[in-house]
Write a protein that holds these residues in place. Structure first.
Motif, PDB file in Angstrom:
ATOM      1  N   UNK A  46       0.800  -1.283   0.133  1.00  0.00           N
ATOM      2  CA  UNK A  46       0.041   0.045  -0.049  1.00  0.00           C
ATOM      3  C   UNK A  46       0.910   1.260  -0.183  1.00  0.00           C
ATOM      4  N   UNK A  47       0.780   2.066  -0.894  1.00  0.00           N
ATOM      5  CA  UNK A  47       1.399   3.411  -0.960  1.00  0.00           C
ATOM      6  C   UNK A  47       0.670   4.555  -1.058  1.00  0.00           C
ATOM      7  N   UNK A  48       1.137   5.691  -0.708  1.00  0.00           N
ATOM      8  CA  UNK A  48       0.388   7.200  -0.751  1.00  0.00           C
ATOM      9  C   UNK A  48       0.217   7.267  -2.408  1.00  0.00           C
ATOM     10  N   UNK A  49      -0.497   7.903  -2.668  1.00  0.00           N
ATOM     11  CA  UNK A  49      -0.838   8.454  -3.991  1.00  0.00           C
ATOM     12  C   UNK A  49      -0.550   9.993  -4.431  1.00  0.00           C
ATOM     13  N   UNK A  50       0.205  10.654  -3.666  1.00  0.00           N
ATOM     14  CA  UNK A  50       0.364  11.820  -3.645  1.00  0.00           C
ATOM     15  C   UNK A  50       1.702  11.699  -4.733  1.00  0.00           C
ATOM     16  N   UNK A  51       1.876  13.064  -5.682  1.00  0.00           N
ATOM     17  CA  UNK A  51       2.876  12.830  -6.559  1.00  0.00           C
ATOM     18  C   UNK A  51       4.378  12.556  -6.169  1.00  0.00           C
ATOM     19  N   UNK A  52       4.609  13.353  -4.739  1.00  0.00           N
ATOM     20  CA  UNK A  52       6.007  12.968  -4.245  1.00  0.00           C
ATOM     21  C   UNK A  52       6.065  11.569  -3.994  1.00  0.00           C
ATOM     22  N   UNK A  53       5.146  10.871  -3.180  1.00  0.00           N
ATOM     23  CA  UNK A  53       5.181   9.619  -2.639  1.00  0.00           C
ATOM     24  C   UNK A  53       5.435   8.449  -3.973  1.00  0.00           C
ATOM     25  N   UNK A  54       4.621   8.940  -4.991  1.00  0.00           N
ATOM     26  CA  UNK A  54       4.505   7.916  -6.112  1.00  0.00           C
ATOM     27  C   UNK A  54       6.107   7.996  -6.709  1.00  0.00           C
ATOM     28  N   UNK A  55       6.602   9.145  -6.918  1.00  0.00           N
ATOM     29  CA  UNK A  55       8.098   9.311  -7.361  1.00  0.00           C
ATOM     30  C   UNK A  55       9.060   8.493  -6.373  1.00  0.00           C
ATOM     31  N   UNK A  56       8.913   8.525  -5.103  1.00  0.00           N
ATOM     32  CA  UNK A  56       9.443   8.043  -4.254  1.00  0.00           C
ATOM     33  C   UNK A  56       9.307   6.380  -4.464  1.00  0.00           C
ATOM     34  N   UNK A  57       8.054   6.193  -4.512  1.00  0.00           N
ATOM     35  CA  UNK A  57       7.636   4.535  -4.734  1.00  0.00           C
ATOM     36  C   UNK A  57       8.523   3.982  -5.909  1.00  0.00           C
ATOM     37  N   UNK A  58       8.437   4.731  -6.943  1.00  0.00           N
ATOM     38  CA  UNK A  58       9.198   4.138  -7.956  1.00  0.00           C
ATOM     39  C   UNK A  58      10.648   4.074  -7.890  1.00  0.00           C
ATOM     40  N   UNK A  59      11.203   4.936  -7.102  1.00  0.00           N
ATOM     41  CA  UNK A  59      12.611   4.874  -6.856  1.00  0.00           C
ATOM     42  C   UNK A  59      12.798   3.865  -5.928  1.00  0.00           C
ATOM     43  N   UNK A  60      12.001   3.561  -4.936  1.00  0.00           N
ATOM     44  CA  UNK A  60      12.103   2.536  -4.215  1.00  0.00           C
ATOM     45  C   UNK A  60      12.232   1.164  -4.753  1.00  0.00           C
ATOM     46  N   UNK A  61      11.328   0.889  -6.046  1.00  0.00           N
ATOM     47  CA  UNK A  61      11.250  -0.145  -6.645  1.00  0.00           C
ATOM     48  C   UNK A  61      12.419  -0.335  -7.841  1.00  0.00           C
ATOM     49  N   UNK A  62      13.092   0.608  -8.021  1.00  0.00           N
ATOM     50  CA  UNK A  62      14.228   0.573  -8.897  1.00  0.00           C
ATOM     51  C   UNK A  62      15.257  -0.479  -8.580  1.00  0.00           C
ATOM     52  N   UNK A  63      15.558  -1.311  -9.589  1.00  0.00           N
ATOM     53  CA  UNK A  63      16.618  -2.245  -9.578  1.00  0.00           C
ATOM     54  C   UNK A  63      17.791  -1.981  -8.818  1.00  0.00           C
ATOM     55  N   UNK A  64      18.424  -0.848  -8.974  1.00  0.00           N
ATOM     56  CA  UNK A  64      19.549  -0.567  -8.026  1.00  0.00           C
ATOM     57  C   UNK A  64      19.240  -0.459  -6.524  1.00  0.00           C
ATOM     58  N   UNK A  65      18.321   0.031  -5.992  1.00  0.00           N
ATOM     59  CA  UNK A  65      17.802   0.120  -4.602  1.00  0.00           C
ATOM     60  C   UNK A  65      17.487  -1.448  -4.214  1.00  0.00           C
ATOM     61  N   UNK A  66      16.961  -2.229  -4.936  1.00  0.00           N
ATOM     62  CA  UNK A  66      16.894  -3.602  -4.429  1.00  0.00           C
ATOM     63  C   UNK A  66      17.990  -4.135  -4.567  1.00  0.00           C
ATOM     64  N   UNK A  67      19.009  -4.047  -5.457  1.00  0.00           N
ATOM     65  CA  UNK A  67      20.391  -4.790  -5.420  1.00  0.00           C
ATOM     66  C   UNK A  67      21.092  -4.173  -4.503  1.00  0.00           C
ATOM     67  N   UNK A  68      20.970  -3.146  -4.007  1.00  0.00           N
ATOM     68  CA  UNK A  68      21.828  -2.371  -2.757  1.00  0.00           C
ATOM     69  C   UNK A  68      21.294  -2.820  -1.629  1.00  0.00           C
ATOM     70  N   UNK A  69      20.122  -3.205  -1.531  1.00  0.00           N
ATOM     71  CA  UNK A  69      19.554  -3.871  -0.098  1.00  0.00           C
ATOM     72  C   UNK A  69      19.802  -5.078   0.039  1.00  0.00           C
ATOM     73  N   UNK A  70      19.978  -5.951  -1.238  1.00  0.00           N
ATOM     74  CA  UNK A  70      20.448  -7.435  -1.127  1.00  0.00           C
ATOM     75  C   UNK A  70      21.863  -7.421  -0.790  1.00  0.00           C
ATOM     76  N   UNK A  71      22.495  -6.398  -1.290  1.00  0.00           N
ATOM     77  CA  UNK A  71      23.971  -6.395  -0.793  1.00  0.00           C
ATOM     78  C   UNK A  71      24.464  -6.134   0.295  1.00  0.00           C
ATOM     79  N   UNK A  72      23.835  -5.439   1.036  1.00  0.00           N
ATOM     80  CA  UNK A  72      23.906  -5.137   2.488  1.00  0.00           C
ATOM     81  C   UNK A  72      23.444  -6.269   3.344  1.00  0.00           C
ATOM     82  N   UNK A  73      22.515  -6.788   2.844  1.00  0.00           N
ATOM     83  CA  UNK A  73      22.009  -8.199   3.587  1.00  0.00           C
ATOM     84  C   UNK A  73      23.098  -9.113   3.492  1.00  0.00           C
ATOM     85  N   UNK A  74      23.385  -9.512   2.357  1.00  0.00           N
ATOM     86  CA  UNK A  74      24.527 -10.657   2.298  1.00  0.00           C
ATOM     87  C   UNK A  74      25.845 -10.179   2.932  1.00  0.00           C
TER      88      UNK A  74
END
Length: 774
Positions: A46-74
């Motif tokens: 569930x995400x906020x639908x304000x323009x700023x929140x939507x842009x942040x959500x797109x950035x949150x789901x970007x592959x670089x952010x996911x890759x960085x998260x997994x990098x620090x987990x490992x």
């Protein structure tokens, strides 16, 4: 095939429209793209639908952010390799700084998530609470441990066992969480069976105490036989795993053969009946909760696609639609790398009548359309056909090409491979065998050259042509290694055993080509590949459990058992460095290397425990060097991993094979293939595979072959499409596809709150395919 049908010519005249679509605002486009992307990847955030929140959500789901998260987990998980007890010791300051950096990254990721999620939802989500609590507990442990180290007091790093919490609870790991939910949902039902099983073991333990306790029987080691109720219960529990059979029975069996009936009855009831019931309960609950998960995912996807449609819709006549221009913009935002020809193909499918807009029913298929891999095949001329067309198209040349494409060519080389296997098994030092190897290498090189002459080289060595690359590299490597080995032997009179070993291994690996050639083998391999992606989920589940038990084992048992080199003359080598192991089965079996002195050794030991053979000897050994209560650690591991997780894994394998063997194309795939054929830009998968260009289903540059390939190659040049192989579908996607096929296109489904509160007992559409396979 007419050139007008080529993919490059898919552009069509824009139909005149009575009204132009209104300008699409960026925030509306991004919001709709967020919904479609969530539907495409089955995200339930569930995400906020304000323009700023939507842009942040797109950035949150970007592959670089996911890759960085997994990098620090490992990195965080890998710190156990460098912390005491360590495989590669590093100072505490270095590992603590690395851990603090990882915790900072996790906290930043959590803050980012809080920025895009409604506050009430964020604070009610147990995943977020678990991450925050784990960060706080880890910091407390780091400070406490560091303070004690500063005054030379050795502490316990108990928070290390909590590190897998980060792997489980970040949104990216929803598949692993689903596996844990399966376990959690299965526990209540399996608990009753387990309690009944324990009751049965205790009843038989009391019977054994009364039957054998006062008869003065001795074990092989000379210790009293079945005189202590706790020892009896442990030995009978081990017997359920069959690890100590028939040793545990022998003293009683030697005394009187009638006593064997006691052990036979016990094995039938507890090993065969109860263990089978465990599997049945786990499998039944796994199926039930899997169906509930899939149903929830299917309705959530429909809900998100409807939300996206409502954002973009305009009214044309009596119905709401999405204009073609807006549909194009949306698809490009969701899939930025999609080619213009691929996008045009999908638009032709969605706008069947070329009206200039996409109706609601077709719009709801967009996530599925984007998920289906459409392969662009560029059929090129062979370079020799361009350079010397007369020679390449001459009768002898065409005869050679036809021969190479014929099935008999494959069969001949299959026979050569089998003969080669026989020679590999013979004595390597025999000169005849050595000369024969050169003959086989020559035949394999000729085969590759003939294929390169027949098939377009860039197609033969395409990006996804695994077996062609594998075959060629194996032959080249074997040739180089054989030449090197022969040169060393002749020049220096020195037999390099390492090079010889490499040569032998490379020769044996060539036998894997048999798998490619025999259709039945390929079916099995394809089925294994089908379930491969989802098997990684259980790999993550096993990793989490192994890691937690390894950390606990390292804290409790490290330094209790030591390994000595086989040539060591130290008397401690006979007792694994611990006098408590003198005359024990652990020491006699030379199990000294099975210890908890570092993370890799711990994981290897846990793997041995999973196999269960001799696991009781390992448990006895560590109980001798610590306390008899240590056996509870090993029993707990067996219950969690062997009884619970392995049974869930078996249930998953059964489910996956049932689904994989009943693969059918989805309605969306059929629509894509139909449109590809209508446009005349299709290549049949069977035709592409006639030439045995194995695994070319994903190649960007693929050749075309067949028994009449010469005529077809002349007609087919340019860019074409086809559906990628079904082997890349996960089992979850297949089950979801089966369930979605029973949801009517006009059915918008329950409300979001009802979807999120589904339970397995709720009434839902009945799908014959789904019921049969899941």
């Amino acid at each position: 095939m007419p050139g007008a049908h080529r993919a490059a010519g898919l552009h069509r005249p824009r139909p005149s429209s009575p009204e132009e679509p209104p300008a699409l605002e960026d925030q509306d486009l991004l919001l709709a793209a967020a919904y479609v992307s969530d539907a495409q990847y089955n995200r339930n955030v569930p995400f906020e639908t304000s323009p700023q929140a939507v842009r942040l959500y797109h950035f949150y789901n970007h592959w670089t952010m996911r890759a960085a998260t997994y990098f620090f987990i490992w990195v965080d998980l890998a710190l156990a390799l460098f912390e005491e007890p360590a495989l590669f010791p590093l100072p505490f300051l270095a590992t603590s700084i690395a851990e603090v950096l990882c915790l900072t990254a996790f906290f930043g990721r959590l803050v980012h998530f809080a920025k895009v999620t409604p506050q009430m939802v964020f604070w009610k989500d147990t995943k977020n609470i678990c991450i925050m609590v784990t960060i706080v507990l880890t910091l407390i442990d780091l400070i406490t441990y560091g303070s004690l180290e500063a005054v030379n007091i050795h502490g316990v790093r108990w928070s290390r066992a909590l590190r897998p919490v980060f792997l489980i609870n970040f949104p990216e790991s929803r598949q692993i969480r689903r596996a844990f939910r399966s376990i959690r949902n299965t526990l209540p039902d399996i608990l009753y069976v387990f309690l009944l099983f324990i009751f049965s073991v205790l009843i038989f333990s009391l019977m054994a105490l009364k039957l054998f306790g006062d008869r003065g029987l001795k074990t092989v080691q000379g210790s009293p036989y079945f005189t202590n109720i706790l020892d009896i219960a442990f030995e009978l529990y081990v017997l359920v795993t069959t690890a100590n059979s028939p040793d545990v029975m022998m003293p009683a069996y030697e005394f009187n053969w009638w006593y064997s009936l006691y052990f036979i009855t016990y094995i039938i009831i507890n090993t065969y009946i109860f263990m089978s019931v465990f599997l049945a309960v786990v499998y039944n609950n796994y199926r039930k909760h899997l169906k509930n998960e899939i149903r929830t995912l299917a309705y959530l996807k429909r809900h998100k696609m409807i939300e996206a449609f409502n954002i973009l819709k305009i009214k044309v006549g009596t119905e709401f639609v999405v204009k073609e221009a807006q549909w194009r913009q949306l698809a490009k935002v969701v899939e930025p790398d999609i080619s213009s020809s691929h996008l045009e193909l999908l638009l032709r499918i969605s706008d069947e009548g070329q009206k200039g807009y996409v109706d609601k029913t077709n719009f709801l298929r967009l996530a599925d359309l984007l998920n289906i891999q459409v392969v662009t095949i560029n059929i090129k001329r062979h370079p020799l056909e361009t350079w010397m067309p007369r020679v390449y198209q001459s009768s002898p040349s065409l005869l050679v090409q036809k021969m190479v494409r014929h099935r008999i060519f494959v069969w001949v080389y299959d026979v050569i491979i089998l003969i080669n296997a026989i020679f590999i098994a013979l004595d390597e030092k025999n000169p005849l065998i050595s000369y024969a190897e050169w003959l086989f290498l020559s035949l394999y090189i000729i085969e590759i050259l003939l294929k390169l002459y027949t098939y377009e080289p860039r197609a033969y060595f395409g990006r996804k042509q695994f077996w062609n690359w594998f075959d060629t590299l194996i032959i080249i490597a074997a040739l180089v290694a054989t030449v090197a080995n022969t040169t060393i032997q002749s020049a220096r009179k020195y037999n390099s055993q390492q090079i010889l070993d490499i040569v032998l291994i490379l020769r044996i690996l060539r036998l894997l080509r048999v798998i490619v050639s025999i259709q039945r083998f390929r079916v099995i391999v394809t089925t294994l590949i089908n379930i491969g992606p989802t098997m990684l989920t259980f790999g993550g589940l096993v990793l989490v459990v192994y890691y937690v038990f390894a950390i606990i084992g390292m804290e409790v048992f490290h330094g209790k058992v030591h390994f000595f080199d086989p040539g060591s003359t130290s008397p401690d080598a006979l007792v694994c460095g611990n006098p408590a192991l003198k005359d024990s089965a652990f020491a006699r079996g030379r199990y000294c290397r099975n210890n908890f002195n570092d993370l890799p050794a711990s994981l290897i030991l846990l793997t041995e425990l999973t196999v269960v053979n001799q696991w009781h000897i390992l448990a006895d050994g560590f109980a001798l060097v610590t306390h008899q209560a240590a056996k509870l650690y090993f029993i707990g591991f067996h219950v969690v991993v062997v009884i619970l997780i392995v049974n869930i894994f078996i249930a998953f394998i059964l489910e996956a094979f049932f689904v994989a063997y009943s693969l059918e194309k989805s309605e969306v795939e059929t629509a894509i293939e139909k449109k590809i054929q209508e446009l005349g830009v299709g290549v049949q998968e069977e035709e592409v595979q006639d030439g045995k260009l194995i695994d070319n289903v994903d190649a960007k540059d693929s050749g075309f072959s067949g028994d009449d390939g010469d005529n077809k190659r002349k007609a087919l040049k340019g860019l074409y499409f086809r559906i990628a192989s079904k082997k890349y579908k996960t089992v979850d996607a297949l089950l979801q596809q089966m369930f979605e096929s029973e949801i009517a296109p006009e059915d918008e489904g329950p409300s979001l709150e009802e979807i999120l509160n589904f339970s397995p007992s709720d009434v839902h559409p009945k799908n014959p395919n789904f019921e049969n396979s899941a």
